[in-house]
Scaffold this motif. Structure first.
Motif, PDB file in Angstrom:
ATOM      1  N   SER A 267     -14.944  -0.654  -0.537  1.00  0.00           N
ATOM      2  CA  SER A 267     -13.992  -1.250  -1.300  1.00  0.00           C
ATOM      3  C   SER A 267     -13.961  -2.633  -0.771  1.00  0.00           C
ATOM      4  N   ILE A 268     -13.662  -3.470  -1.859  1.00  0.00           N
ATOM      5  CA  ILE A 268     -13.897  -4.955  -1.739  1.00  0.00           C
ATOM      6  C   ILE A 268     -12.456  -5.567  -1.760  1.00  0.00           C
ATOM      7  N   PRO A 269     -12.008  -6.160  -1.055  1.00  0.00           N
ATOM      8  CA  PRO A 269     -10.276  -6.897  -1.277  1.00  0.00           C
ATOM      9  C   PRO A 269     -10.659  -7.980  -2.287  1.00  0.00           C
TER      10      PRO A 269
ATOM     11  N   ASN B 290     -13.950 -12.451  -8.451  1.00  0.00           N
ATOM     12  CA  ASN B 290     -13.539 -11.039  -7.889  1.00  0.00           C
ATOM     13  C   ASN B 290     -13.616 -10.198  -8.986  1.00  0.00           C
TER      14      ASN B 290
ATOM     15  N   SER C  92       0.776  -1.321   0.001  1.00  0.00           N
ATOM     16  CA  SER C  92       0.085  -0.011   0.045  1.00  0.00           C
ATOM     17  C   SER C  92       0.933   1.315   0.062  1.00  0.00           C
TER      18      SER C  92
ATOM     19  N   HIS D 217      -4.788   0.770  -6.836  1.00  0.00           N
ATOM     20  CA  HIS D 217      -6.097   0.002  -6.130  1.00  0.00           C
ATOM     21  C   HIS D 217      -5.089  -0.855  -5.042  1.00  0.00           C
ATOM     22  N   GLY D 218      -3.837  -1.174  -5.616  1.00  0.00           N
ATOM     23  CA  GLY D 218      -3.164  -2.002  -4.736  1.00  0.00           C
ATOM     24  C   GLY D 218      -1.669  -1.905  -5.024  1.00  0.00           C
TER      25      GLY D 218
ATOM     26  N   ASP E 117      -3.032  -6.974  -1.927  1.00  0.00           N
ATOM     27  CA  ASP E 117      -3.231  -5.691  -1.500  1.00  0.00           C
ATOM     28  C   ASP E 117      -4.366  -4.892  -2.056  1.00  0.00           C
ATOM     29  N   THR E 118      -4.749  -5.497  -3.001  1.00  0.00           N
ATOM     30  CA  THR E 118      -5.770  -4.914  -4.058  1.00  0.00           C
ATOM     31  C   THR E 118      -7.209  -4.934  -3.349  1.00  0.00           C
ATOM     32  N   LYS E 119      -7.755  -3.568  -3.385  1.00  0.00           N
ATOM     33  CA  LYS E 119      -9.097  -3.401  -2.754  1.00  0.00           C
ATOM     34  C   LYS E 119      -9.902  -2.739  -4.051  1.00  0.00           C
TER      35      LYS E 119
END
Lengths: 249, 336
Positions: B235-237, B148, B53, B59-60, B213-215
């Motif tokens: 946000s959704i990981p 996802n 991050s 986003h990640g 790490d991406t959300k």
């Protein structure tokens, strides 16, 4: 061409190149042209050894990242076979033009693909070796390569899979052994266990080095009888060519 | 080092790198322990550090550092409507990532990260090869669950597919039925800040750490505006359950020629640096996933030589080294 067809080769058919060959097997057909050893350009030259320059051109479109990847693999492999130290400040250029690839009718073909293309490696390698031999460039050894797939449904492994089988396989392996039985190249993708990896290596070695253990053919996994010993094939076509060339005597 | 030699270490290394590395690996006196010229033992890796991050607009993202090799990876999501995908088939839920190109990795070896990368010019063969390998591994390892990346749409009550539709290629939302209206496309950009050998391991670890790490923002399809709207707040990981790790080693034969040394002596140098990579022809990269104790191999790539035999490649020593490396990297990626 049916995928199980016998390997076929045509030698020295390009009049301008120092050496040339077309190799077709399993739906793949590759035209190889070799020029060299010729003097290298100043910026490429190596004072101690020859530069091996491999160029791969796809059947359609221009080369992209996957062709660069194939080039770097083949370059590393061929450099081990050619006695590069004998030709300092020289370049040996090997151009490989893919002429035919087997089609998988079940998926949409995309012109530009970024992913690795493992099944084509044996055809490229064999075409390159035949062309180098016709260019009268000495080799320390020749190499034979094979493709092995482990299907998703845990049935027997497939040697020389078709395009559809390769696409559906759980894992795909390319192995290449030199004529001195050394592992030259090994590329695998997909998911497999250590046991499977051991078995694949054993099977690959048997296929690539077949002539030493002819009795083992029957013991091999399904479909392997299709895979005729490529090493024997290379030897026989070169023998035939040499006999032809010496006929005038 | 021989005390009588009139050369400093740096000069010796520059003049004849092969004998230099060999002299380090095979010291002439017994009281000097054999080591590589970077001071590491042949099977000693550089400990990885991971910092995730670190980019605020992606986003990640993650920075992975192994010795002097530093890579930063940023993941950015963009949406694409299924009506804009020419080859879209609603029934395709197996090959969608590959067929619609939903993962777009790109590698840049920045000018100045190592002396051999000069400004201008097309991407080097190394950069192109690396990006093909990352792309292939992202797909073949199936680390990303396509679910996802799907943006679902449920057809509104009292509306049928052919009613109120200006264009017939808009997502067919039949009453109450859930359809995929759009996809997230992940742009994975990998940037080398500093390059000191072993680029693939570092780039792959950075990719995995950044993906973990991406959300992605919560997104939904707005049928009236025929576009995807995403939330600023929620946000959704992405769920990444397995973190496969790449382990690279090179083979040093002690001779400058491409011929293997006469006595068959060789050293397998794990996690090579730039000097070692330039002196070795043969390399092997194994990608393993040891989650839940059982080792699965996701890729093996060995080329450039004939020293590594099948026996060595299947040996316990080789595979356990990969397993240890997996643990070390997973600890570094999961913990920060």
């Amino acid at each position: 061409m049916a995928p199980s067809a016998e390997p076929a080769a045509e030698l020295s058919h390009l009049p301008k190149a120092d050496g040339s060959a077309t190799f077709s097997y399993g739906g793949y057909s590759v035209v190889a042209a070799v020029n060299g050893p010729v003097e290298a350009q100043r910026r490429d030259e190596n004072a101690f050894e020859a530069l091996v320059d491999v160029i791969v051109r796809p059947a359609a479109g221009v080369g992209g990242t996957r062709e660069r990847q194939l080039e770097s693999l083949l370059q590393a492999a061929l450099r081990q076979l050619i006695p590069v130290r004998d030709y300092p400040r020289c370049v040996i250029q090997i151009t490989l033009q893919v002429a035919e690839t087997p089609e998988n009718a079940y998926v949409n073909t995309k012109l530009v693909q970024a992913s690795l293309n493992l099944p084509i490696i044996p055809a490229l390698l064999h075409a390159a070796i035949l062309a180098i031999l016709t260019a009268a460039i000495p080799l320390k050894a020749i190499a034979a390569a094979t493709v092995i797939a482990i299907p998703d449904d845990n049935t027997d492994v497939i040697v020389d899979p078709t395009a559809v089988e390769a696409d559906r396989a759980r894992s795909l392996h390319v192995l290449s052994f030199t004529s001195q039985d050394e592992l030259l190249l090994s590329e695998s993708e997909g998911s497999f266990t250590i046991d499977e990896w051991t078995k694949i290596l054993e099977l690959g070695q048997r296929i690539c080095c077949q002539h030493q253990q002819p009795g083992l053919d029957t013991a091999m996994a399904g479909g392997s009888h299709e895979s005729r010993s490529i090493k024997e094939f290379i030897r026989s076509v070169i023998e035939a060519k040499t006999a032809d060339d010496l006929y005038w005597k | 080092m021989a005390p009588t030699a009139g050369l400093t270490r740096a000069t010796f290394a520059k003049l004849s790198p092969h004998p230099y590395l060999l002299a380090n690996l095979e010291p002439s006196s017994d009281d000097v322990p054999p080591a590589r010229s970077n001071g590491r033992a042949p099977n000693e890796v550089r400990p990885p550090t991971v910092n995730s991050s670190s980019l605020s607009h992606a986003h990640g993202s993650a920075v992975v550092r192994m010795g002097d090799t530093t890579v930063i990876c940023g993941v950015r999501g963009e949406t694409i409507l299924t009506s804009n995908i020419p080859s879209f088939r609603a029934s395709n839920n197996e090959t969608e990532l590959r067929e619609y190109d939903l993962l777009v990795p790109n590698i840049e070896l920045a000018t100045g990260c190592a002396p051999q990368f000069l400004p201008g010019g097309p991407p080097t063969t190394l950069a192109q090869t690396l990006s093909t390998r990352i792309y292939s591994l992202l797909h073949s390892s199936k680390v990303i669950n396509p679910d996802n990346l799907r943006i679902w749409h449920t057809g509104a009550e009292g509306m049928t597919a052919n009613e109120d539709r200006m264009e017939d290629d808009a997502p067919d939302a039949i009453e109450g039925e859930k359809v995929v209206a759009a996809y997230w496309v992940l742009y994975i950009d990998i940037f080398f800040i500093s390059f000191d050998g072993n680029p693939f391991d570092a780039a792959w670890a950075a990719t995995m750490a950044a993906l973990r790490d991406t959300k992605l923002p919560r997104a939904w399809y707005d049928a009236d505006r025929e576009m995807v709207i995403s939330s600023r707040k929620e946000s959704i990981p992405i769920t990444i359950t397995n973190i496969p790790i790449a382990c690279t080693a090179v083979v040093f034969t002690g001779k400058e020629t491409d011929r293997p040394s006469v006595d068959g002596k060789f050293w397998m140098l794990v996690d090579p640096d730039r000097l070692e990579e330039s002196l070795c022809d043969e390399s092997v990269t194994i990608v393993v996933d040891c989650k839940d104790g059982d080792t699965r191999i996701l890729s093996i790539s060995k080329h450039g030589g004939t020293v590594l035999t099948p026996t060595l490649l299947t040996s316990k020593q080789f595979l356990s080294w990969a397993g240890k490396r997996w643990e070390e990297f997973n600890l570094a990626i999961v913990q920060p």
